[in-house]
Design an enzyme around this catalytic site. Structure first.
Site, PDB file in Angstrom:
ATOM      1  N   LYS A 146      10.732  56.492  65.016  1.00  0.00           N
ATOM      2  CA  LYS A 146      11.995  57.108  64.561  1.00  0.00           C
ATOM      3  C   LYS A 146      11.756  58.413  63.802  1.00  0.00           C
ATOM      4  O   LYS A 146      10.766  58.544  63.066  1.00  0.00           O
ATOM      5  CB  LYS A 146      12.760  56.127  63.654  1.00  0.00           C
ATOM      6  CG  LYS A 146      12.879  54.739  64.268  1.00  0.00           C
ATOM      7  CD  LYS A 146      13.728  53.787  63.465  1.00  0.00           C
ATOM      8  CE  LYS A 146      13.557  52.375  63.992  1.00  0.00           C
ATOM      9  NZ  LYS A 146      12.489  51.621  63.329  1.00  0.00           N
ATOM     10  N   HIS A 169      16.719  58.105  62.779  1.00  0.00           N
ATOM     11  CA  HIS A 169      16.684  56.914  61.925  1.00  0.00           C
ATOM     12  C   HIS A 169      18.001  56.672  61.177  1.00  0.00           C
ATOM     13  O   HIS A 169      18.483  55.545  61.100  1.00  0.00           O
ATOM     14  CB  HIS A 169      15.510  57.034  60.935  1.00  0.00           C
ATOM     15  CG  HIS A 169      14.998  55.727  60.435  1.00  0.00           C
ATOM     16  ND1 HIS A 169      13.683  55.487  60.140  1.00  0.00           N
ATOM     17  CD2 HIS A 169      15.632  54.556  60.179  1.00  0.00           C
ATOM     18  CE1 HIS A 169      13.529  54.238  59.732  1.00  0.00           C
ATOM     19  NE2 HIS A 169      14.707  53.659  59.736  1.00  0.00           N
ATOM     20  N   TYR A 220       7.997  54.194  57.700  1.00  0.00           N
ATOM     21  CA  TYR A 220       7.311  52.929  57.370  1.00  0.00           C
ATOM     22  C   TYR A 220       5.858  53.177  56.959  1.00  0.00           C
ATOM     23  O   TYR A 220       5.209  52.296  56.412  1.00  0.00           O
ATOM     24  CB  TYR A 220       7.332  51.933  58.549  1.00  0.00           C
ATOM     25  CG  TYR A 220       8.709  51.558  59.054  1.00  0.00           C
ATOM     26  CD1 TYR A 220       9.858  51.840  58.321  1.00  0.00           C
ATOM     27  CD2 TYR A 220       8.875  50.917  60.276  1.00  0.00           C
ATOM     28  CE1 TYR A 220      11.117  51.512  58.788  1.00  0.00           C
ATOM     29  CE2 TYR A 220      10.136  50.574  60.754  1.00  0.00           C
ATOM     30  CZ  TYR A 220      11.257  50.885  60.008  1.00  0.00           C
ATOM     31  OH  TYR A 220      12.499  50.557  60.483  1.00  0.00           O
ATOM     32  N   ASP A 233       8.512  47.992  67.274  1.00  0.00           N
ATOM     33  CA  ASP A 233       9.390  48.970  66.609  1.00  0.00           C
ATOM     34  C   ASP A 233       8.723  49.464  65.331  1.00  0.00           C
ATOM     35  O   ASP A 233       8.384  48.671  64.461  1.00  0.00           O
ATOM     36  CB  ASP A 233      10.718  48.280  66.258  1.00  0.00           C
ATOM     37  CG  ASP A 233      11.705  49.233  65.621  1.00  0.00           C
ATOM     38  OD1 ASP A 233      12.430  49.906  66.360  1.00  0.00           O
ATOM     39  OD2 ASP A 233      11.751  49.312  64.365  1.00  0.00           O
TER      40      ASP A 233
END
Ligand SMILES: NC(=O)c1ccc[n+]([C@@H]2O[C@H](COP(=O)([O-])OP(=O)(O)OC[C@H]3O[C@@H](n4cnc5c(N)ncnc54)[C@H](OP(=O)(O)O)[C@@H]3O)[C@@H](O)[C@H]2O)c1
Length: 315
Positions: A84, A115, A55, A50
């Site tokens: 996402k 998200h 990120y 994931d």
């Protein structure tokens, strides 16, 4: 007493595809940590990773995946990869997913999630703030999560993702989404915070009824794994001779959710993919934790107008 075993359980998505019940989380992992963590996870038996645009580690995640596929000759279809859509990309999901795929160096992902049910003004800044320091969000009337989801629907037909889903949606928001006449694809997953201190039974029941798989993020309570300090978890773990994390994650898998533990520690990565059977009595004891010690750890402040998790929130 049975020993923990590598979890091979999968859950069926409403697309017909199978999603592995344990996936590696990668939030807050730096590029270098992330490459090593993803590689260690894939070598330890994980088949599910994931990540997310926000990120900032999609390139490292993708490099580890591609190196692993090359080294081992594993076909791409054996892995389940999620990324996402970040909130600034609300108005151009196709462009955003193509950019994510380029960073990941993959032709498609298995799951593309919205998200947050929040729209941020598109621009260069990932998290723009106003003059008072509050996060900037677009007014619901101008652009909202339903508009964003509508833009995500064509991505499957374009072959860029096998499935689309949502994240951080409460029951009223899912209801609003599903009731919109232009929504033709039921989200395959809803990724939300879920662990023994936040079991969200109602949301899980509702999603199950709607054929939406729930993915548990922060299944250990996020940074520092505070959920594992719970005395009930610790005592069940001690009795069974396993780590408290194994109990928290086995509980998530047993209730037919997907768990996404993050770790950059090779030993913990390897142990987090192992689950153990829990007795009915142990499950009952774990169910009490959410009542006695409720706790939500991930609740970003989106500014003055939006509280994503408030039931009264009209958005
Ligand atoms: N959709 C969303 O909005 C959203 C929000 C949050 C998270 N997520 C996803 O869900 C994933 C997991 O959530 P999270 O990262 O918030 O937290 P988490 O997985 O609940 O916890 C991670 C923390 O637990 C530690 N840890 C891992 N395994 C452990 C073990 N066996 N024993 C003790 N400590 C352990 C990790 O440290 P070490 O790394 O040092 O092991 C880290 O500090 C994220 O990485 C991300 O992929 C999604």
């Amino acid at each position: 007493m049975s020993a923990p075993k590598i979890c091979s359980k999968t859950l069926k998505l409403n697309t017909g595809a199978q999603i592995p019940a344990v996936g590696l989380g990668t939030w807050k992992s730096t590029d270098e940590e992330c490459y090593d963590a993803v590689m260690a996870a894939l070598k330890s038996g994980y088949t599910h990773i994931d990540t997310a645009r926000i990120y900032g580690n999609e390139a490292a995640v993708g490099k580890a995946i591609n190196d692993f596929l090359k080294e081992t000759g594993t076909p791409r279809e054996k892995l389940f990869i999620t990324t996402k859509l970040w909130c600034i990309d609300c108005k151009h999901p196709e462009k955003a997913l193509k950019e994510s795929l380029a960073r990941l160096n993959l032709n498609y992902v298995d799951l593309y999630l919205q998200h947050w049910p929040v729209a941020i003004p598109p621009g260069d800044e990932l998290m723009p703030t106003d003059e008072n320091g509050f996060r900037k969000v677009l007014p619901f009337e101008e652009w909202n999560y339903i508009d964003t989801y509508k833009g995500m629907q064509p991505l499957i037909e374009l072959g860029l993702t096998k499935a689309i889903g949502i994240s951080n949606y409460t029951i009223p928001k899912i209801e609003k989404l599903l009731n919109d006449p232009e929504i033709t694809i039921v989200p395959a997953c809803n990724q939300v915070e879920m662990h023994p201190c936040l079991p969200q039974d109602d949301l899980l029941t509702y999603c199950t009824e709607k054929n939406i798989v729930v993915q548990c993020y922060s299944p250990l309570g996020s940074t520092g794994a505070p959920v594992l300090e719970n005395e009930t978890l610790k005592s069940i773990a001690e009795k069974k001779g396993v780590a408290p994390a194994c109990i928290a994650l086995s509980w998530g898998v047993a209730r037919n959710t997907v768990v996404l533990p993050k770790s950059v520690n090779p030993k913990r990565i390897a142990s987090n993919v192992e689950v153990i059977d829990l007795s009915a009595e142990e499950v009952k004891a774990i169910e009490k934790i959410g009542v006695e010690s409720p706790r939500r750890v991930c609740d970003p402040k989106w500014g003055t107008k939006i509280n994503v998790f408030a039931d009264s929130d009209r958005y």
